[in-house]
Scaffold this active site. Sequence first.
Site, PDB file in Angstrom:
ATOM      1  CE  LYS A  52     -24.232  80.728 -21.563  1.00 32.31           C
ATOM      2  NZ  LYS A  52     -24.922  79.796 -22.490  1.00 32.31           N
ATOM      3  CG  ASP A  99     -23.123  77.040 -21.250  1.00 36.82           C
ATOM      4  OD1 ASP A  99     -23.707  76.955 -22.332  1.00 36.82           O
ATOM      5  OD2 ASP A  99     -21.900  77.259 -21.178  1.00 36.82           O
TER       6      ASP A  99
END
Length: 446
Positions: free
Chosen positions: A126, A166
Amino acid sequence: MDARVQQFMAMIKAKNPGENEFHQAVQEVAESLIPFIEENPKYRQAKILERLAEPERTIIFRVPWLDDKGDIQINRGFRIEMNSAIGPYKGGLRLHPTVNLGILKFLAFEQVFKNSLTTLPMGGGKGGSDFDPKGKSDNEVMRFCQSFMSELFRHIGADTDVPAGDIGVGGREIGYLFGQYKRLKNEFTGVLTGKGIEWGGSLIRPEATGYGATYFAQEMLATRGEELNGKTVCISGSGNVAQYATEKVTQLGGIVVTSSDSNGFIYDPRGIDPEKLRYIMELKNVKRGRIEEYAEKYGVEYFKDKKPWIIKCDIAIPNATQNEINEEDARLLVRNGCICVAEGANMPCTPEAVAVFLNAKILYGPGKAANAGGVATSGLEMTQNSMRLPWSREEVDERLHTIMINIHKTCVKYGTKEDGFINYVDGANIGGFVKVANAMIAQGVV
Ligand code: NDP
């Protein structure tokens, strides 16, 4: 709390001070896994849980860029390469002023289990930055993305680490990031997913997380002989995941009565039909406006600084951000007759809220399982990029649907208790863990 979990968490907190969201995510997993590991000592001997909680690599870098006035702005960029036991690191980039190391580590940690659940060969990662795209011009966003990629490019690659979108990263940002990567590397590869359809993207990728969460809710409801048709659904957020969850729920006969952003929510008791959803998409994706404008346009109520959970519903699908449903919200949802919560967002429920749902024995699908459709379709985009062959909309949607059904089956396999209650938290944590743990053991102490 179990003494073994307490001991493990004391070590995690001492090693990662101040990273509250990371502690929260690790604790939830530890509570499911420590009893399972006790029954399977090979995982304890190999210290799999301890290794899983330590990123393989953490990259933190300066992102300087010039705003439209010619002033220099400085943000901080991150990439957490959490685990590559079963495939290249894979996970989104988040651009939001709240981004910090602890939040990205929680997201990267969850991603490892989620990616494993999809059955596709993807490790977990991430990244992101504390850059706030709100109120910035397209040119400013482009200059930021180019600067961000000027450092990130040396750490990623189609076989190494494949970022995606995201919060705050949609098609526009992926385009700018991809353009800069290509320019620096002189390579056209599938290094990012969520690409535009004309340049390597997959059909259904924008829809995938919201559609997938809805398919997962459908599977959960079926275990109790229920269906979406005719159900009242509260949805939070009005971004990518929320928009397509609204679309799929409506297609399946559900009535979505709320939509929100960080300033408040709208309540439309007649339901957000396809025409109204088109308005939300234009408002959020093109005009980049506020959800309050929906209330003015359609003459419905707007609740400033409130969350949708005060509205009576059968099903809740939170799609905004972490910890957006607290204990009080959860109690209210249950009291109002909510029978199913499917997490489109990552960790939108606090641990206390999760406990309320589990104690009430309603259907509760954690994000690792329920929102895995997004990354699963990213995996399908990688496959198409490797083959250099695009699949049709129907083919991708069918594969997505099958993957969500299989994730649900895995949760049932590992999460069904003696009384027949399906604890999807345990199911997702243990189901995601086994494959990664076995791969780590096979690959030795690395
Ligand atoms: P978007 O940026 O498209 O939309 C986010 C939405 O949530 C917006 O409506 C935003 O409102 C709202 N929001 C963001 N932060 C907050 C906050 N702190 N408080 C209240 N509302 C907030 O993001 P996505 O739809 O892509 O992501 C939403 C969630 O889904 C995240 O948790 C993400 O990690 C998760 N997720 C996303 C996937 C994907 O494929 N995109 C895959 C799996 C999970 P505003 O416009 O005011 O900022």
